[in-house]
Design a protein around this motif. Structure first.
Motif, PDB file in Angstrom:
ATOM      1  N   LEU C  94      49.939  52.715  48.881  1.00 44.04           N
ATOM      2  CA  LEU C  94      49.531  51.328  47.267  1.00 44.04           C
ATOM      3  C   LEU C  94      49.361  50.543  47.619  1.00 44.04           C
ATOM      4  O   LEU C  94      47.877  50.323  47.038  1.00 44.04           O
ATOM      5  CB  LEU C  94      50.335  52.206  46.266  1.00 44.04           C
ATOM      6  CG  LEU C  94      50.072  53.791  45.678  1.00 44.04           C
ATOM      7  CD1 LEU C  94      51.605  54.180  45.890  1.00 44.04           C
ATOM      8  CD2 LEU C  94      49.845  53.600  44.712  1.00 44.04           C
ATOM      9  N   PRO C  95      49.792  49.872  48.286  1.00 43.80           N
ATOM     10  CA  PRO C  95      49.106  48.054  47.896  1.00 43.80           C
ATOM     11  C   PRO C  95      48.035  48.081  48.636  1.00 43.80           C
ATOM     12  O   PRO C  95      46.806  47.399  47.738  1.00 43.80           O
ATOM     13  CB  PRO C  95      50.749  47.833  48.697  1.00 43.80           C
ATOM     14  CG  PRO C  95      51.221  48.100  49.122  1.00 43.80           C
ATOM     15  CD  PRO C  95      50.990  49.528  49.017  1.00 43.80           C
ATOM     16  N   LEU C 103      44.155  44.588  42.125  1.00 44.77           N
ATOM     17  CA  LEU C 103      44.390  43.727  41.817  1.00 44.77           C
ATOM     18  C   LEU C 103      44.037  42.555  41.508  1.00 44.77           C
ATOM     19  O   LEU C 103      44.123  42.280  40.394  1.00 44.77           O
ATOM     20  CB  LEU C 103      45.563  43.342  43.131  1.00 44.77           C
ATOM     21  CG  LEU C 103      46.335  41.803  43.353  1.00 44.77           C
ATOM     22  CD1 LEU C 103      47.415  41.977  41.910  1.00 44.77           C
ATOM     23  CD2 LEU C 103      46.524  40.906  43.994  1.00 44.77           C
ATOM     24  N   PRO C 104      42.776  41.928  42.222  1.00 46.87           N
ATOM     25  CA  PRO C 104      42.052  40.764  41.369  1.00 46.87           C
ATOM     26  C   PRO C 104      41.278  40.792  39.826  1.00 46.87           C
ATOM     27  O   PRO C 104      40.902  40.523  39.699  1.00 46.87           O
ATOM     28  CB  PRO C 104      40.959  40.677  42.879  1.00 46.87           C
ATOM     29  CG  PRO C 104      41.395  41.218  43.910  1.00 46.87           C
ATOM     30  CD  PRO C 104      42.566  42.204  43.289  1.00 46.87           C
ATOM     31  N   LEU C 106      42.387  43.367  37.898  1.00 46.53           N
ATOM     32  CA  LEU C 106      43.607  43.538  37.145  1.00 46.53           C
ATOM     33  C   LEU C 106      43.602  42.418  36.539  1.00 46.53           C
ATOM     34  O   LEU C 106      44.032  42.227  35.651  1.00 46.53           O
ATOM     35  CB  LEU C 106      44.569  43.919  37.809  1.00 46.53           C
ATOM     36  CG  LEU C 106      44.332  45.537  37.325  1.00 46.53           C
ATOM     37  CD1 LEU C 106      45.251  46.115  38.074  1.00 46.53           C
ATOM     38  CD2 LEU C 106      44.226  46.537  36.142  1.00 46.53           C
ATOM     39  N   ILE C 107      43.752  40.583  37.325  1.00 48.45           N
ATOM     40  CA  ILE C 107      44.410  39.868  36.579  1.00 48.45           C
ATOM     41  C   ILE C 107      42.645  38.993  36.105  1.00 48.45           C
ATOM     42  O   ILE C 107      42.695  37.517  35.860  1.00 48.45           O
ATOM     43  CB  ILE C 107      45.113  38.909  37.598  1.00 48.45           C
ATOM     44  CG1 ILE C 107      44.628  38.811  38.475  1.00 48.45           C
ATOM     45  CG2 ILE C 107      45.996  39.580  37.933  1.00 48.45           C
ATOM     46  CD1 ILE C 107      45.154  37.897  39.801  1.00 48.45           C
ATOM     47  N   GLY C 108      42.007  39.397  36.269  1.00 52.90           N
ATOM     48  CA  GLY C 108      40.704  38.543  36.420  1.00 52.90           C
ATOM     49  C   GLY C 108      39.644  38.107  37.008  1.00 52.90           C
ATOM     50  O   GLY C 108      38.851  36.877  37.118  1.00 52.90           O
ATOM     51  N   ALA C 109      40.135  38.340  39.054  1.00 50.09           N
ATOM     52  CA  ALA C 109      39.524  37.650  39.791  1.00 50.09           C
ATOM     53  C   ALA C 109      38.565  37.943  40.154  1.00 50.09           C
ATOM     54  O   ALA C 109      38.386  39.183  40.350  1.00 50.09           O
ATOM     55  CB  ALA C 109      41.177  37.309  40.479  1.00 50.09           C
ATOM     56  N   GLY C 110      37.343  37.019  41.104  1.00 45.96           N
ATOM     57  CA  GLY C 110      36.691  37.727  41.732  1.00 45.96           C
ATOM     58  C   GLY C 110      36.952  38.395  43.486  1.00 45.96           C
ATOM     59  O   GLY C 110      36.084  39.437  44.113  1.00 45.96           O
ATOM     60  N   PRO C 200      48.979  43.048  33.618  1.00 45.55           N
ATOM     61  CA  PRO C 200      49.280  44.970  33.825  1.00 45.55           C
ATOM     62  C   PRO C 200      50.708  44.950  34.763  1.00 45.55           C
ATOM     63  O   PRO C 200      50.501  43.926  36.323  1.00 45.55           O
ATOM     64  CB  PRO C 200      47.867  45.923  34.457  1.00 45.55           C
ATOM     65  CG  PRO C 200      47.092  44.222  34.098  1.00 45.55           C
ATOM     66  CD  PRO C 200      48.000  43.306  34.468  1.00 45.55           C
ATOM     67  N   LEU C 201      51.184  45.989  34.358  1.00 47.67           N
ATOM     68  CA  LEU C 201      52.936  46.072  35.492  1.00 47.67           C
ATOM     69  C   LEU C 201      52.507  46.544  36.836  1.00 47.67           C
ATOM     70  O   LEU C 201      53.292  46.487  37.551  1.00 47.67           O
ATOM     71  CB  LEU C 201      53.498  47.158  34.692  1.00 47.67           C
ATOM     72  CG  LEU C 201      54.080  46.234  33.017  1.00 47.67           C
ATOM     73  CD1 LEU C 201      54.546  47.436  32.223  1.00 47.67           C
ATOM     74  CD2 LEU C 201      54.813  45.562  33.387  1.00 47.67           C
ATOM     75  N   PHE C 202      50.927  46.451  37.354  1.00 44.85           N
ATOM     76  CA  PHE C 202      50.812  47.461  38.320  1.00 44.85           C
ATOM     77  C   PHE C 202      51.141  46.099  39.264  1.00 44.85           C
ATOM     78  O   PHE C 202      51.591  45.725  40.528  1.00 44.85           O
ATOM     79  CB  PHE C 202      49.261  48.072  38.570  1.00 44.85           C
ATOM     80  CG  PHE C 202      49.024  48.677  39.986  1.00 44.85           C
ATOM     81  CD1 PHE C 202      50.238  48.903  40.887  1.00 44.85           C
ATOM     82  CD2 PHE C 202      48.042  47.879  40.382  1.00 44.85           C
ATOM     83  CE1 PHE C 202      49.574  49.645  41.845  1.00 44.85           C
ATOM     84  CE2 PHE C 202      47.594  48.972  41.500  1.00 44.85           C
ATOM     85  CZ  PHE C 202      48.644  49.187  42.942  1.00 44.85           C
ATOM     86  N   VAL C 203      50.057  45.054  38.417  1.00 44.16           N
ATOM     87  CA  VAL C 203      50.465  43.983  39.513  1.00 44.16           C
ATOM     88  C   VAL C 203      52.055  43.152  39.177  1.00 44.16           C
ATOM     89  O   VAL C 203      52.133  42.236  40.258  1.00 44.16           O
ATOM     90  CB  VAL C 203      49.738  42.688  38.265  1.00 44.16           C
ATOM     91  CG1 VAL C 203      49.423  41.091  39.097  1.00 44.16           C
ATOM     92  CG2 VAL C 203      48.313  43.032  38.115  1.00 44.16           C
ATOM     93  N   TRP C 204      52.465  43.279  38.251  1.00 41.58           N
ATOM     94  CA  TRP C 204      54.377  42.684  39.077  1.00 41.58           C
ATOM     95  C   TRP C 204      54.993  43.297  40.410  1.00 41.58           C
ATOM     96  O   TRP C 204      55.318  43.088  40.445  1.00 41.58           O
ATOM     97  CB  TRP C 204      54.597  43.555  37.113  1.00 41.58           C
ATOM     98  CG  TRP C 204      55.110  42.365  35.937  1.00 41.58           C
ATOM     99  CD1 TRP C 204      54.288  42.241  35.107  1.00 41.58           C
ATOM    100  CD2 TRP C 204      56.064  40.781  36.454  1.00 41.58           C
ATOM    101  NE1 TRP C 204      54.047  41.006  34.471  1.00 41.58           N
ATOM    102  CE2 TRP C 204      54.976  40.062  35.515  1.00 41.58           C
ATOM    103  CE3 TRP C 204      56.678  40.399  37.401  1.00 41.58           C
ATOM    104  CZ2 TRP C 204      56.035  38.867  34.672  1.00 41.58           C
ATOM    105  CZ3 TRP C 204      57.215  39.116  36.709  1.00 41.58           C
ATOM    106  CH2 TRP C 204      57.025  38.433  36.004  1.00 41.58           C
ATOM    107  N   ALA C 205      54.246  45.006  39.742  1.00 36.98           N
ATOM    108  CA  ALA C 205      54.870  45.477  40.621  1.00 36.98           C
ATOM    109  C   ALA C 205      54.242  45.366  42.493  1.00 36.98           C
ATOM    110  O   ALA C 205      55.226  45.020  43.091  1.00 36.98           O
ATOM    111  CB  ALA C 205      54.343  47.248  41.040  1.00 36.98           C
TER     112      ALA C 205
END
Lengths: 88, 205, 541
Positions: C94-95, C103-104, C106-110, C200-205
């Motif tokens: 998954l990672p 990941l980028p 979901l946190i609003g990154a490029g 989002p909790l996926f990012v925490w994980a």
């Protein structure tokens, strides 16, 4: 951006060399003293390099926490292994 | 790379780069940490053998190399200060000095290992046959730890030379010096590891 | 198509031809989305290789005595099956795929913090995979140690262990680089307003996983290097003949490999946590509990490693302490299960394919987790250790858990990643053989283990014959399900309908982008004003 002055760096280096001299001297005096010196002087030396030479002192708390977490984990790994080997 | 969008995204975030570098250094610490774990267990199990085997290592080489590495740590720390102050020439000189010290360390290591191997003191060597297990393990750990450390010195040397080149062609400048900073961090870590190696192997009385 | 066109719908998609095009625009790309797809391609390939090996082993167990192979071949096969599945499928699963891709976003990154390191990480992965495959066919035979490479056998066997071990080392470097990248990205590249508690909790994980990768992986690195040094130079540290202690190999191995099972499962839990609120149309229950339980798993998961060694002859103190911690580490996992269930409560549940697979995950993972807790009890562990019970438990957690979460995440994000929708009915049809086959197969293993069938034997006694036959039938049903599942997706890749930007009514940032997302993700970096699962406004998350 933090600039560490040459003078600070040289003083740290002198302290490191001095501590090494003490460590070596202690190891020639007696085994007990050698172990004691190793336990106290070595982490101090490493701490000085990390803190001043590697600028940890001037970094955000995040950096200090990260290093602390990693080192604490390593200590726990070693300590918990001794739960086995010390009581076998 | 070839994609302009991502070239632009690869924007400068020196603090981010340092976070990444520190995380990498933590993995290095734990890499050596595994060896120190083994050392701790075996020293606890074979204290006398470790003491007697430790006496056979050369104090002179160990202490000399400590001095070399501590000094190289000073010079690499100074070269960052020099660059931040805009003293490019001094920075390059200090980087060259650091690289020379790294070479000195490796030469010392080479001589030291050479002498040991000459006396048959290597895993499976004639000098170790018939020795008690604790001493064999001591030398096993000695070669693994200093060998891995030596590889890191070599890698650090290459990094230093590359950064020296980058400073020369102004790819690393007083305004954008995170590469030099990270190279320095790596080099300091090599020093930190050696700070532990000295008392564990050379000064075990 | 959706009624309102998402931002950047007319922008160039990351899948569109770039530069000169061709293979190099993929394998040399530093775009996190392309790298995610690269991982997906290679991993699914390796997954099928390992599935094939697994099936060969099941055929071998169809009759007592040699069926299609000799014992040495069987030893090689279970080693390779384990090495591939662990190091090339479930650890990066998954990672590396969904983490890289989302990941980028979901946190609003490029992109991630170090795009080039990210590409390097994929190349390490390719190198490791190639070396692992090479180790099967070169030297003097495939490694036969099991994926754990236990000393002293791994030091003595004449098979090609050194190369396989080195492959695992390279794969570990890949994993470390990914972890470093993710941690730095989460710290440095969150969009304005994206506070820690709005992630989002996926990012925490993924964040928690990154820490496990960084802290634990180097330990296996040095261990594997020492095995190689031991094999070439005989340094003696794990060799009892030279005074070394093989149990220390087990300690070092599990100091990494136990946390590694959390590298495998925590991101899976993270993906499930994204899927459940979307299809229950409800804000996640207990956001902070789930977020911090990821960190708690990372922390406690690092100090339970020796529960793999209860029968290895450790000291009693270690047995007691590690048994206690093993029970404790179940708590944060249970917290997650309870919160998912509480999220479902009074939600308007839509049983779309991703949700079906996500719910299956909860069921199978719970079974896997509970059979794991059983083994935490010292007395029972003595009976169960090294039997099929362990194998069954492990597959419930890793396949029923991580595997099904991988399928769920793939069904959830496939339309976003490739801009195509698969046939939903087929995805449900595939679920039937997957679920039935899975339970036939692995529940039989649990039962066989309780009866005393040892693991890693190429043969079995007559009393185990029925159990083995059921398991083999289950395995074939399972593979049928896998074939339908992946066939459906491959077909959709070429002939699927165009997917709208937000096919599921998701609320996290990836659904604000067109499907597939534009090259630069966001036309302008968004400003975040609220929590991630805004389904019931007026309620606090």
């Amino acid at each position: 951006m933090h600039i560490v002055e040459y003078r600070t760096l040289i003083v740290v280096w002198l302290v490191l060399v001095g501590l090494t001299a003490v460590l070596v001297a202690a190891s020639f005096v007696s085994p007990a003293l050698a172990v004691l010196a190793m336990l106290f002087i070595t982490p101090t030396k490493a701490g000085l390099v990390l803190y001043i030479f590697m600028h940890l002192k001037y970094e955000a708390p995040l950096f200090k926490i990260m290093v602390l977490v990693a080192l604490a984990t390593l200590v726990i790994f070693i300590g918990m292994t001794f739960l086995d080997v010390a009581f076998r | 790379m070839s994609d302009p969008v991502h070239e632009a995204l690869d924007h400068r975030d020196p603090e981010g780069a340092r976070v990444g570098m520190w995380l990498f250094l933590l993995t290095e610490m734990l890499l050596f940490g595994g060896l120190f774990l083994l050392y701790a267990v075996y020293r606890g199990r074979y204290p006398h053998e470790f003491a007697s085997a430790g006496k056979e290592l050369s104090h002179v080489f160990g202490i000399a190399n400590t001095f070399v590495l501590l000094t190289s740590s000073l010079s690499v720390a100074c070269c960052l200060t020099a660059l931040q102050k805009g003293q490019k020439r001094l920075c390059m000189t200090l980087l060259a000095v650091t690289a020379l010290l790294a070479v000195t360390f490796l030469v010392n290591k080479w001589l030291e290992w050479g002498a040991k191997i000459h006396h048959g003191l290597y895993p499976g060597g004639p000098g170790l046959i018939g020795r008690p297990p604790g001493e064999v393990l001591f030398f096993g750990l000695y070669y693994s730890t200093t060998g891995l450390h030596g590889l890191h010195v070599l890698a650090g040397l290459i990094v230093l030379v590359v950064v020296l080149g980058l400073v020369a062609v102004d790819r690393v400048t007083p305004d954008d010096h995170v590469l030099l900073e990270n190279a320095g961090l790596y080099w300091h870590l090599v020093d930190v590891v050696w700070i532990f190696i000295l008392p564990l192997f050379y000064l075990t009385v | 198509m959706s009624q309102h066109e998402p931002a950047g719908a007319d922008a160039r998609s990351y899948l569109d031809r770039q530069g000169a095009g061709g293979l190099w625009s993929w394998i040399g790309s530093v775009d996190h989305k392309r790298i995610g797809v690269l991982y997906l391609t290679l991993m699914v390939t390796m997954f099928w290789v390992a599935v094939t090996i697994g099936i060969l082993m099941r055929i071998e167990q169809w009759t007592a005595g040699p069926t299609i192979m000799q014992p040495a071949t069987y030893n090689g096969l279970f080693t390779v099956h384990g090495v591939i599945m662990i190091f090339m499928f479930v650890v990066p699963g998954l990672p590396a795929v969904f983490g890289n891709f989302f990941l980028p976003i979901l946190i609003g990154a490029g992109d991630v913090s170090f795009p080039r390191v990210n590409l390097a990480s994929w190349w390490f992965f390719v190198t490791g995979a190639l070396l692992a495959v090479l180790s099967l066919f070169t030297g003097s035979g495939a490694p036969d140690t099991g994926w754990t490479f236990y000393a002293p056998y791994s030091l003595r066997t004449g098979t090609n262990v050194s190369l396989a071990v080195f492959a695992a080392f390279v794969l570990g470097m890949s994993s470390i680089l990914t972890g470093i990248n993710f941690i730095t990205t989460v710290h440095r590249l969150r969009a304005p307003g994206m506070t820690w508690h709005r992630m989002p909790l996926f990012v925490w994980a993924l964040y928690a996983t990154g820490w496990i990768q960084v802290i634990a992986t180097p330990i296996i690195g040095i261990t594997l290097l020492l095995v190689i040094a031991e094999r070439f130079f005989g340094i003696g540290v794990f060799d009892p003949a030279k005074g070394g202690d093989p149990l220390l190999y087990q300690h070092l191995f599990w100091i990494y490999s136990h946390p590694a099972v959390y590298v495998m499962i925590v991101p899976a839990m993270g993906a499930i946590t994204e899927i459940i609120p979307t299809f229950a149309r409800r804000t996640i229950f207990g956001y902070k509990a789930i977020a911090y339980s990821s960190l708690a798993i990372a922390a406690f998961g690092s100090i339970v490693w020796a529960h793999h060694m209860f029968t290895s002859g450790m000291g009693e103190a270690a047995n007691l302490v590690f048994s206690l911690f093993t029970f404790i580490v179940a708590v944060p996992s249970a917290i997650k299960v309870f919160n998912w269930t509480a999220t479902l409560y009074r939600g308007s549940i839509e049983l779309a394919p991703p949700m079906l697979y996500a719910l299956t995950f909860i069921f199978l993972f719970s079974l896997g987790g509970l059979t794991g807790v059983m083994q935490g009890a010292l007395a029972l562990n003595v009976h169960l250790h090294d039997t099929y019970f362990i194998v069954g438990h492990f597959h419930y957690v890793m396949f029923g858990g991580t595997g099904f979460a991988f399928f769920a995440a793939l069904l959830y994000w496939f339309p976003k990643m490739f801009g195509r929708m698969y046939c939903r009915a087929t995805a449900v049809v595939a679920w039937v053989p997957l679920f039935v086959g899975f339970n036939l197969f692995y529940f039989s293993m649990l039962v066989l283990g309780l009866m005393g069938m040892p693991r890693r034997y190429f043969d079995h006694l007559p009393q185990f014959h029925t159990g083995h036959s059921v398991a083999t039938v289950g395995a074939f049903v399972l593979v049928l399900g896998l074939a339908i599942f992946f066939g459906n997706l491959v077909k959709a890749l070429f002939r699927g309908e165009r997917a709208p930007a937000d096919p599921w009514g998701g609320r996290t940032l990836e659904w604000t982008l067109s499907s597939p997302p534009p090259v630069e993700n966001f036309a302008a970096i968004p400003t975040i004003t609220g929590g991630p699962y805004a389904y019931n406004p007026g309620r606090k998350a």
